[in-house]
Write a protein that holds these residues in place. Sequence first.
Motif, PDB file in Angstrom:
ATOM      1  N   VAL A  22       0.834  -1.193   0.000  1.00 19.18           N
ATOM      2  CA  VAL A  22       0.000   0.000   0.000  1.00 19.18           C
ATOM      3  C   VAL A  22       0.875   1.252   0.000  1.00 19.18           C
ATOM      4  O   VAL A  22       1.852   1.335   0.727  1.00 19.18           O
ATOM      5  CB  VAL A  22      -0.909  -0.016   1.247  1.00 19.18           C
ATOM      6  CG1 VAL A  22      -1.402   1.372   1.567  1.00 19.18           C
ATOM      7  CG2 VAL A  22      -2.082  -0.964   1.033  1.00 19.18           C
ATOM      8  N   ASP A  23       0.504   2.222  -0.836  1.00 24.85           N
ATOM      9  CA  ASP A  23       1.185   3.515  -0.851  1.00 24.85           C
ATOM     10  C   ASP A  23       0.134   4.591  -1.111  1.00 24.85           C
ATOM     11  O   ASP A  23      -0.413   4.674  -2.218  1.00 24.85           O
ATOM     12  CB  ASP A  23       2.248   3.502  -1.974  1.00 24.85           C
ATOM     13  CG  ASP A  23       2.915   4.857  -2.139  1.00 24.85           C
ATOM     14  OD1 ASP A  23       2.639   5.780  -1.331  1.00 24.85           O
ATOM     15  OD2 ASP A  23       3.707   5.012  -3.096  1.00 24.85           O
ATOM     16  N   LEU A  24      -0.151   5.404  -0.084  1.00 26.42           N
ATOM     17  CA  LEU A  24      -1.189   6.429  -0.236  1.00 26.42           C
ATOM     18  C   LEU A  24      -0.801   7.485  -1.275  1.00 26.42           C
ATOM     19  O   LEU A  24      -1.654   8.226  -1.765  1.00 26.42           O
ATOM     20  CB  LEU A  24      -1.498   7.097   1.112  1.00 26.42           C
ATOM     21  CG  LEU A  24      -2.070   6.192   2.219  1.00 26.42           C
ATOM     22  CD1 LEU A  24      -2.446   7.025   3.444  1.00 26.42           C
ATOM     23  CD2 LEU A  24      -3.272   5.393   1.762  1.00 26.42           C
ATOM     24  N   GLY A  25       0.474   7.525  -1.619  1.00 29.45           N
ATOM     25  CA  GLY A  25       0.929   8.429  -2.677  1.00 29.45           C
ATOM     26  C   GLY A  25       0.324   8.083  -4.028  1.00 29.45           C
ATOM     27  O   GLY A  25       0.240   8.927  -4.924  1.00 29.45           O
ATOM     28  N   THR A  26      -0.124   6.836  -4.179  1.00 32.55           N
ATOM     29  CA  THR A  26      -0.761   6.432  -5.437  1.00 32.55           C
ATOM     30  C   THR A  26      -1.988   7.299  -5.698  1.00 32.55           C
ATOM     31  O   THR A  26      -2.143   7.868  -6.782  1.00 32.55           O
ATOM     32  CB  THR A  26      -1.203   4.945  -5.371  1.00 32.55           C
ATOM     33  OG1 THR A  26      -0.058   4.156  -5.088  1.00 32.55           O
ATOM     34  CG2 THR A  26      -1.820   4.496  -6.692  1.00 32.55           C
ATOM     35  N   PHE A  27      -2.870   7.379  -4.707  1.00 32.82           N
ATOM     36  CA  PHE A  27      -4.076   8.203  -4.892  1.00 32.82           C
ATOM     37  C   PHE A  27      -3.680   9.641  -5.191  1.00 32.82           C
ATOM     38  O   PHE A  27      -4.233  10.278  -6.098  1.00 32.82           O
ATOM     39  CB  PHE A  27      -5.000   8.147  -3.657  1.00 32.82           C
ATOM     40  CG  PHE A  27      -6.255   8.943  -3.856  1.00 32.82           C
ATOM     41  CD1 PHE A  27      -7.358   8.381  -4.490  1.00 32.82           C
ATOM     42  CD2 PHE A  27      -6.327  10.277  -3.468  1.00 32.82           C
ATOM     43  CE1 PHE A  27      -8.511   9.131  -4.732  1.00 32.82           C
ATOM     44  CE2 PHE A  27      -7.468  11.025  -3.695  1.00 32.82           C
ATOM     45  CZ  PHE A  27      -8.567  10.451  -4.327  1.00 32.82           C
ATOM     46  N   GLU A  28      -2.715  10.160  -4.418  1.00 27.93           N
ATOM     47  CA  GLU A  28      -2.334  11.565  -4.593  1.00 27.93           C
ATOM     48  C   GLU A  28      -1.856  11.843  -6.018  1.00 27.93           C
ATOM     49  O   GLU A  28      -2.183  12.880  -6.586  1.00 27.93           O
ATOM     50  CB  GLU A  28      -1.235  11.939  -3.594  1.00 27.93           C
ATOM     51  CG  GLU A  28      -1.767  12.004  -2.183  1.00 27.93           C
ATOM     52  CD  GLU A  28      -0.684  12.246  -1.154  1.00 27.93           C
ATOM     53  OE1 GLU A  28      -0.927  13.007  -0.223  1.00 27.93           O
ATOM     54  OE2 GLU A  28       0.409  11.653  -1.280  1.00 27.93           O
ATOM     55  N   SER A  29      -1.103  10.912  -6.600  1.00 34.21           N
ATOM     56  CA  SER A  29      -0.607  11.216  -7.942  1.00 34.21           C
ATOM     57  C   SER A  29      -1.649  10.949  -9.020  1.00 34.21           C
ATOM     58  O   SER A  29      -1.739  11.680  -9.995  1.00 34.21           O
ATOM     59  CB  SER A  29       0.695  10.472  -8.232  1.00 34.21           C
ATOM     60  OG  SER A  29       0.452   9.097  -8.296  1.00 34.21           O
ATOM     61  N   GLY A  59      -5.692   0.944   2.553  1.00 33.71           N
ATOM     62  CA  GLY A  59      -4.555   1.430   3.317  1.00 33.71           C
ATOM     63  C   GLY A  59      -4.834   2.642   4.184  1.00 33.71           C
ATOM     64  O   GLY A  59      -3.892   3.224   4.729  1.00 33.71           O
ATOM     65  N   ILE A  60      -6.089   3.044   4.301  1.00 36.06           N
ATOM     66  CA  ILE A  60      -6.416   4.217   5.115  1.00 36.06           C
ATOM     67  C   ILE A  60      -6.619   3.743   6.558  1.00 36.06           C
ATOM     68  O   ILE A  60      -7.556   2.995   6.842  1.00 36.06           O
ATOM     69  CB  ILE A  60      -7.657   4.941   4.552  1.00 36.06           C
ATOM     70  CG1 ILE A  60      -7.356   5.422   3.129  1.00 36.06           C
ATOM     71  CG2 ILE A  60      -8.068   6.102   5.462  1.00 36.06           C
ATOM     72  CD1 ILE A  60      -8.563   5.548   2.244  1.00 36.06           C
ATOM     73  N   GLN A  61      -5.708   4.134   7.441  1.00 36.29           N
ATOM     74  CA  GLN A  61      -5.684   3.607   8.809  1.00 36.29           C
ATOM     75  C   GLN A  61      -6.047   4.656   9.846  1.00 36.29           C
ATOM     76  O   GLN A  61      -6.748   4.365  10.802  1.00 36.29           O
ATOM     77  CB  GLN A  61      -4.269   3.094   9.140  1.00 36.29           C
ATOM     78  CG  GLN A  61      -3.773   1.960   8.266  1.00 36.29           C
ATOM     79  CD  GLN A  61      -4.390   0.614   8.648  1.00 36.29           C
ATOM     80  OE1 GLN A  61      -4.925   0.452   9.737  1.00 36.29           O
ATOM     81  NE2 GLN A  61      -4.328  -0.342   7.747  1.00 36.29           N
TER      82      GLN A  61
END
Length: 270
Positions: free
Chosen positions: A193-200, A216-218
Amino acid sequence: MDDSEEIAPAVQSILDAARERGGGGDRVSVTGRSLPDAFDAAAADGRTPVIAEIKPTSPTAEGERTDDPVDLAQQMVEGGAAALSVLTEPEHFGGSAATLERVRDAVDVPVLRKDFILHEEQLDVVEADVVLLIVRFLEAEGTDDLADLLAAARERGFQVLVETHTAAEVEKAIDAGADIIGVNNRDLAELEVDLGTFESVATDVPESVTLIAESGIQTEEDVTRMRRAGADALLIGSAIMDHGAATDVEANTRRLTRADTDAAETTTDT
Ligand SMILES: O=P(O)(O)OC[C@@H](O)[C@@H](O)c1c[nH]c2ccccc12
C-alpha cells in the motif's frame, strides 16, 4: 502498475478462481440506492463519506473475523458509514452472496458488491446497489470488455465503481464511460500500500467523476490526506474491521468518519 508488470501469485489465484465461477440464473434487475446521494447526505451531516467494508479475511490479512456480518454492518452504519462494501468472493476473502443479501436487507445505505466480475453473467448473482469492475483484470485474455460490462451492469440497475491504480487506467475508465472511479492504493504486483498512489493519480480525474480513495487508510491523518488530495469518499476495510487490538467496529467507524470533514472543501481546485 503498467501492463507488462506481473501480478502477485495470490492475485493470480483470485483471478483463476474468478474465471471458473459461473453466473447466477435469472437476470438481476435492481432499483439501487444512490451512492453519490449517500455521500452528499453524509457530508451535509458533517461526516466524512466512508464506505465501510465487510471483509472476513483477505490474502493480506491475518486470521479471519467470524462475527455476524449483519452485526458488523449495523455497527458501521451506527458509527456513521455512508455506504457499505461486502466481499462476495468465497475462496480468498470468506465472502458470499447470501451475506450481502442479509446485510442489504438489514440496512438502508447503499451496498457495494466487492467481487472479481469478469463476465456479464457474473452480474446475475445477487442484488446490490453498486458493483465493482477492476480495469486491470478486464485486460486479460478471455474477459469481457470494460465498456460492455459497464453497460450490462447499468442495464440491470447497478451503479458501477470502476477501480484503477494508474493514470492510464483512469483514462481507460473514463473512455469506457465510468462516473464513479476508485483509485486503489494497493498494487496488485506486491500487494503493498502507498497512499501516494491516490495523490498522484487523482489529479487526472475530472471534477464530474465521483472519486474514491481505496485501501490502506488507517488513521485520521490518512483520512485528511486523501480528502486533501481530492477524494469524495474513502473505502476502508481493515482499519474498521480490526484496527490493532481495537475491535469496536462502531467506534472505529466513528473515529474515521469524524476525521477532517471539511478538508475537501478547503482544497482549492486549480
Ligand atoms: O482493508 P483496506 O486496506 O482498508 O482496503 C479496503 C479495500 O480497498 C480493499 O479491500 C480492496 C480494494 N480493491 C479491492 C478489490 C477486491 C478485493 C478487495 C479490494
